[in-house]
Design an enzyme around this catalytic site. Structure first.
Site, mmCIF file in Angstrom:
data_model
loop_
_atom_site.group_PDB
_atom_site.id
_atom_site.type_symbol
_atom_site.label_atom_id
_atom_site.label_comp_id
_atom_site.label_asym_id
_atom_site.label_seq_id
_atom_site.Cartn_x
_atom_site.Cartn_y
_atom_site.Cartn_z
ATOM 1 N N VAL A 62 4.460 -10.247 36.034
ATOM 2 C CA VAL A 62 5.773 -10.619 36.574
ATOM 3 C C VAL A 62 5.679 -11.945 37.315
ATOM 4 O O VAL A 62 4.681 -12.221 37.985
ATOM 5 C CB VAL A 62 6.256 -9.535 37.580
ATOM 6 C CG1 VAL A 62 7.588 -9.901 38.193
ATOM 7 C CG2 VAL A 62 6.323 -8.182 36.913
ATOM 8 N N CYS A 63 6.737 -12.756 37.227
ATOM 9 C CA CYS A 63 6.866 -13.952 38.068
ATOM 10 C C CYS A 63 8.351 -14.101 38.434
ATOM 11 O O CYS A 63 9.091 -13.133 38.404
ATOM 12 C CB CYS A 63 6.318 -15.202 37.381
ATOM 13 S SG CYS A 63 7.309 -15.781 36.006
ATOM 14 N N ARG A 64 8.782 -15.295 38.751
ATOM 15 C CA ARG A 64 10.173 -15.495 39.159
ATOM 16 C C ARG A 64 11.131 -15.405 37.962
ATOM 17 O O ARG A 64 12.145 -14.737 38.018
ATOM 18 C CB ARG A 64 10.322 -16.853 39.857
ATOM 19 C CG ARG A 64 11.724 -17.144 40.321
ATOM 20 C CD ARG A 64 11.801 -18.469 41.093
ATOM 21 N NE ARG A 64 13.174 -18.852 41.291
ATOM 22 C CZ ARG A 64 13.877 -19.578 40.434
ATOM 23 N NH1 ARG A 64 13.340 -19.999 39.307
ATOM 24 N NH2 ARG A 64 15.131 -19.881 40.689
ATOM 25 N N GLY A 66 9.817 -15.605 34.343
ATOM 26 C CA GLY A 66 9.163 -15.211 33.090
ATOM 27 C C GLY A 66 8.242 -16.267 32.506
ATOM 28 O O GLY A 66 7.489 -15.990 31.580
ATOM 29 N N MET A 90 11.626 -11.844 38.227
ATOM 30 C CA MET A 90 12.325 -11.257 39.370
ATOM 31 C C MET A 90 13.795 -11.658 39.417
ATOM 32 O O MET A 90 14.599 -10.958 40.040
ATOM 33 C CB MET A 90 11.622 -11.625 40.678
ATOM 34 C CG MET A 90 10.265 -10.960 40.859
ATOM 35 S SD MET A 90 10.299 -9.149 40.791
ATOM 36 C CE MET A 90 11.094 -8.769 42.362
#
Length: 98
Positions: A62-64, A66, A90
């Protein structure tokens, strides 16, 4: 590279399934909220901390948005890890945060 939507991850979490989630955002981003149970390994440290991961397990990255998680997932996949990129990151997450 396998992908999963934020909604699909949320449904699995709500179903009490044990997920291995790695959040590759920076520490200050994670401090604003992360998926419950996610482990923070900044993208720049993935290469140096991949020895902490188990190749027999599946990891959701997961990141901000993708992008960084996609890079981390491709990198880990090239070393034989079973990984899934959470598309949308996110920004797409509507579930609980801790």
């Amino acid at each position: 590279m396998k992908q999963m939507t934020a909604k699909e991850v949320e449904i699995l979490l709500n179903g009490e399934k044990k997920l291995n989630i790695i959040d590759v955002r920076e520490v200050d981003e994670v401090a604003a909220g992360k998926i419950p149970g996610a482990v923070n390994i900044r993208l720049g440290l993935v290469e140096f901390r991949m020895h902490e991961l188990d190749k027999s397990k599946e990891y959701i990255i997961v990141c901000r948005s993708g992008g960084r998680s996609g890079r981390a997932a491709q990198f880990l996949e090239s070393y034989g890890f079973n990984v899934i990129n959470m598309a949308g990151g996110m920004l797409a997450w509507e579930g609980k945060v801790e």
